[in-house]
Every structure is written in structure tokens, then in C-alpha cells.
Design an enzyme around this catalytic site. Structure first.
Site, mmCIF file in Angstrom:
data_model
loop_
_atom_site.group_PDB
_atom_site.id
_atom_site.type_symbol
_atom_site.label_atom_id
_atom_site.label_comp_id
_atom_site.label_asym_id
_atom_site.label_seq_id
_atom_site.Cartn_x
_atom_site.Cartn_y
_atom_site.Cartn_z
ATOM 1 N N LYS A 35 8.867 -7.280 -3.691
ATOM 2 C CA LYS A 35 9.439 -7.324 -2.339
ATOM 3 C C LYS A 35 10.733 -8.131 -2.284
ATOM 4 O O LYS A 35 11.621 -7.818 -1.495
ATOM 5 C CB LYS A 35 8.418 -7.879 -1.339
ATOM 6 C CG LYS A 35 7.289 -6.903 -1.053
ATOM 7 C CD LYS A 35 6.566 -7.267 0.218
ATOM 8 C CE LYS A 35 5.354 -6.402 0.462
ATOM 9 N NZ LYS A 35 5.629 -5.039 0.898
ATOM 10 N N LYS A 66 4.353 2.721 -5.251
ATOM 11 C CA LYS A 66 3.284 2.791 -4.265
ATOM 12 C C LYS A 66 3.800 3.352 -2.935
ATOM 13 O O LYS A 66 4.924 3.071 -2.550
ATOM 14 C CB LYS A 66 2.767 1.359 -4.052
ATOM 15 C CG LYS A 66 1.604 1.217 -3.113
ATOM 16 C CD LYS A 66 1.194 -0.246 -2.983
ATOM 17 C CE LYS A 66 1.909 -0.973 -1.860
ATOM 18 N NZ LYS A 66 1.592 -0.488 -0.518
ATOM 19 N N LYS A 124 4.129 1.368 4.036
ATOM 20 C CA LYS A 124 4.639 1.612 5.378
ATOM 21 C C LYS A 124 6.055 1.099 5.541
ATOM 22 O O LYS A 124 6.810 1.598 6.359
ATOM 23 C CB LYS A 124 3.715 1.071 6.475
ATOM 24 C CG LYS A 124 3.251 -0.330 6.362
ATOM 25 C CD LYS A 124 2.394 -0.697 7.590
ATOM 26 C CE LYS A 124 1.148 -1.447 7.182
ATOM 27 N NZ LYS A 124 1.435 -2.679 6.445
HETATM 28 P P1 ATP Z 1 4.102 -3.103 3.364
HETATM 29 O O1 ATP Z 1 5.029 -2.083 2.800
HETATM 30 O O2 ATP Z 1 4.662 -3.772 4.582
HETATM 31 O O3 ATP Z 1 3.608 -4.102 2.340
HETATM 32 P P2 ATP Z 1 1.669 -1.604 3.035
HETATM 33 O O4 ATP Z 1 1.651 -0.145 3.318
HETATM 34 O O5 ATP Z 1 1.705 -2.043 1.617
HETATM 35 O O6 ATP Z 1 2.838 -2.271 3.882
HETATM 36 P P3 ATP Z 1 -0.211 -3.695 3.718
HETATM 37 O O7 ATP Z 1 -0.334 -4.178 5.118
HETATM 38 O O8 ATP Z 1 0.579 -4.520 2.753
HETATM 39 O O9 ATP Z 1 0.368 -2.205 3.747
HETATM 40 O O10 ATP Z 1 -1.655 -3.491 3.103
HETATM 41 C C1 ATP Z 1 -2.794 -3.199 3.917
HETATM 42 C C2 ATP Z 1 -3.919 -2.636 3.071
HETATM 43 O O11 ATP Z 1 -3.593 -1.302 2.645
HETATM 44 C C3 ATP Z 1 -4.199 -3.421 1.786
HETATM 45 O O12 ATP Z 1 -5.593 -3.435 1.570
HETATM 46 C C4 ATP Z 1 -3.516 -2.609 0.733
HETATM 47 O O13 ATP Z 1 -4.079 -2.789 -0.557
HETATM 48 C C5 ATP Z 1 -3.746 -1.198 1.244
HETATM 49 N N1 ATP Z 1 -2.709 -0.298 0.754
HETATM 50 C C6 ATP Z 1 -1.386 -0.368 1.035
HETATM 51 N N2 ATP Z 1 -0.728 0.625 0.433
HETATM 52 C C7 ATP Z 1 -1.659 1.323 -0.270
HETATM 53 C C8 ATP Z 1 -1.594 2.467 -1.118
HETATM 54 N N3 ATP Z 1 -0.434 3.061 -1.355
HETATM 55 N N4 ATP Z 1 -2.743 2.934 -1.671
HETATM 56 C C9 ATP Z 1 -3.925 2.335 -1.420
HETATM 57 N N5 ATP Z 1 -4.056 1.250 -0.636
HETATM 58 C C10 ATP Z 1 -2.935 0.747 -0.056
HETATM 59 MG MG MG Z 2 1.839 -4.105 1.154
#
Ligand code: ATP
Ligand code: MG
Length: 338
Positions: free
Chosen positions: A118, A201, A204
């Protein structure tokens, strides 16, 4: 000394850092609902203090917080059976995080891959909060003495660090106060990849909307995104082993498996030999089938933000009933005069 036994309790959180994705749904929310429905005491959080480790527009943060809450509710989190709230309403998270900042070592933080990803090349300009993020996450979990944390694969390292912090606290203060929490990472879609680059990955906060499926995307958008998803020219193979060096193909098969509560083996048994022109529309139909009812319910819930706020406030009240005594005892163990 005998080990204390901690009653099973689940905690997990999601940041209001953008719209919820299919990765959040399959890697997190869907599994949270299963945990709740299995009867385990469950605490689910919209971790707004984590979101602000990178810039969030104050005009948009409340809406994103409510959207994550709506995502939980629409997917089946029941705010009576589970505790659902946003992190900043329970001050004990931030207070325990400070104690943990004094327990965790800088060397531990330096190993965290999420910070490296990040912060990117410009780590000097990243916020101190982004660097200390895992310590706040440990506090989120341990303030409830949570024993299990369902997360996607990307968060495994942070849950392991949580165990290290708990162990060091217990050791330094000669107590058995914090449990050694287990990450729970099981199922076919624990790391959903970016649709345009199978080595990254799905997130969002990723740059392009085309790289992810949002939980609120309509049917046409979902079909278009899968159609444009990067793949290779080969048809679907017969076994998951043959997907090893085909990250994009592997990702779409795993998404299909997770959405249909199946396994990659079974999906391939059914679709081996199919080309993408066949498989992608089937995948899009399946995704729409699963996501559309949730998206409709999310929209309905978001039409009444006051009701979401009421649910979060009530959840926060219940969370504080667990968290405050744990914080008080922590302060006592540390020797802070109250
Ligand atoms: P950001 O980009 O802001 O980090 P994010 O999509 O990674 O957002 P988080 O809020 O960081 O979402 O994570 C919330 C939950 O979703 C965590 O349990 C994380 O492991 C899961 N998660 C996030 N992205 C994935 C993915 N691509 N596949 C499976 N699980 C995910
Ligand atoms: Mg995340």
C-alpha cells in the site's frame, strides 16, 4: 500454570475504503454469515479507523461506512444475533492499540507485506497510521478476546502478528490474559484476483473499476466485466493442477466454485474443454444470480441511513460492554493508575 480457556468468539472487520467487491463477499462476508448461522458468538465491524490510514474524503466516508454495514446486513448478518458496529464508536480499540504499539516491535511491522504494497515506492510519505495498522487490528481482535478471525488470505500475516503481540504481552506482564487467535482461511476463493491482472488481488481501493466486481454492480456491468476479464487462449483443463501457471484462468474457476458452493475440481469436471466464450457468460449468470438479491437489499437499506446508524449505535453499545472491562483490566495489568 494452566492455560485459561477462552470461549469461542469470532471477530472480523471490513474497511469503508470503497464499494464492496466480490473478493470481500467471498473471502469475508459470506463466511461471516456461515459463522453466525453456525451459532458462534460473532462480532463484525466496519473498521473506519483503518480506512483513514489512507486519505478518505470526509464527505464520502459516512456513505461508505453505511454501505459496508448494508453489505453485511443484506448478506444475512443479523444485528440481533451478531454484534455489528463501526469501530470509531468503541474507543477501547484505539486505546488498546496504543498499548500494543508499545508491545509490538518495529522489526515486526517492517515485515508486513500489506504496508509495502500500500505504501508503494513512496513509503516515507505514507501515514504513520498505515505503518501501525496491524497493531490496531490486533487491538480490534483482542479487545474482545476473539479466538477466531475469518479473513481472506491477504490478512493472514496480520492475524499471525496479532498472535505475536498477544504472546509478548502475556509473557512481558506474566499473565495469560490474551488468547492466541486463529486465522480462519478456508474455501476455494480466499484470494480473489484482479480481473485485469491475475497476479494482483482484487481490492475495493484498486485503480480501475473494470478490475473488480462490485457487490452493487448490475447484471450488464457484471457480464461486461467478466467478458473483458483477462484470460489466456487455452480452454478449461481437466484438473486444478493444470491451472497452476494460468492465474487468470484459475481465478475465474475459483470464483465459479465459491459462488456455487463447489470446488475447483468439480467445476472443471463439469466444464473441462469449454472455451471462455462459453464459460464467462455462465460465470456472469451465476454471479448475477447470487449478487442481485443482495444488491437490491443493500439499496433498500441505504435508502434509510438513519436506520443503519441506529443499528450501528446499538451494536457499539453491546460491543462496549465486552470491550471496556477488557481495557480496564489491561490498564491494571500494565500498571496505569485509574
Ligand atoms: P482495500 O483495497 O481498501 O484494502 P479490500 O478490498 O482489500 O480493500 P479490506 O477491507 O482490506 O478490503 O478487507 C476486508 C476483508 O475482505 C478481509 O477479510 C480481506 O481478507 C477480505 N478480502 C479483501 N480482498 C479480498 C480478495 N481479493 N479475496 C478474498 N478476500 C478478500
Ligand atoms: Mg485490504
Amino acid at each position: 500454570m494452566t492455560e485459561p480457556t477462552f470461549a469461542p468468539r469470532v471477530f472480523s472487520g471490513i474497511k469503508p475504503s470503497g464499494g464492496l467487491t466480490l473478493g470481500n463477499y467471498l473471502g469475508a462476508i459470506k463466511r461471516f454469515v456461515q459463522t453466525q448461522d453456525a451459532g458462534t458468538e460473532s462480532i463484525f465491524c466496519v473498521v473506519d479507523l483503518h480506512a483513514i490510514t489512507v486519505w478518505q474524503d470526509p464527505a464520502e466516508l459516512p456513505g461508505m461506512t453505511r454501505e459496508v454495514a448494508a453489505g453485511y446486513l443484506a448478506s444475512g448478518i443479523d444485528p440481533e444475533r451478531s454484534i455489528l458496529f463501526n469501530q470509531s464508536q468503541v474507543a477501547a480499540h484505539a486505546e488498546l492499540a496504543w498499548i500494543f504499539n508499545c508491545v509490538a516491535r518495529i522489526g515486526w511491522m517492517n515485515r508486513m507485506t500489506q504496508f509495502k504494497d500500500k505504501a508503494g515506492k513512496n513509503a516515507e510519505k505514507a501515514s504513520l497510521g498505515l505503518y501501525a495498522y496491524p497493531s490496531l487490528m490486533a487491538a480490534d481482535i483482542l479487545i474482545y478476546h476473539a479466538t477466531h478471525v475469518p479473513v481472506g488470505e491477504d490478512q493472514k500475516q496480520h492475524v499471525e502478528l496479532t498472535r505475536d503481540i498477544a504472546a509478548k504481552f502475556n509473557h512481558d506482564y506474566k499473565v495469560d490474559f490474551f488468547p492466541l487467535t486463529e486465522p480462519v482461511i478456508e474455501g476455494p476463493a480466499m484470494r480473489i484476483m484482479n480481473l485485469r491482472d491475475g497476479t494482483k488481488k482484487m481490492s475495493k481501493s484498486g485503480e480501475s473499476d473494470m478490475e473488480r466486481i462490485n457487490m452493487t454492480d448490475d447484471a450488464d456491468t457484471i457480464a461486461k466485466k467478466f467478458k473483458k476479464a483477462r484470460t489466456d487462449p487455452a480452454p478449461l483443463p481437466e484438473t486444478p493442477d493444470e491451472l497452476k501457471d494460468r492465474p487468470e484462468a484459475k481465478n475465474l474457476v475459483e470464483i465459479y466454485a465459491a459462488l456455487s458452493d463447489s470446488t475447483a475440481e468439480r467445476v472443471l469436471a463439469e466444464h473441462a474443454g469449454a472455451g471462455w466464450g462459453q464459460f464467462k457468460p455462465a460465470l456472469a449468470d451465476l454471479a448475477v444470480d447470487k449478487l442481485a438479491p443482495i444488491a437490491d437489499e443493500m439499496k433498500r437499506l441505504m435508502d434509510d441511513p438513519a436506520e443503519i446508524d441506529r443499528i450501528l449505535a446499538r451494536g457499539a453499545e453491546r460491543a462496549r460492554e465486552i470491550a471496556d472491562p477488557v481495557l480496564a483490566r489491561t490498564y491494571e495489568i500494565v500498571g496505569l493508575v485509574r
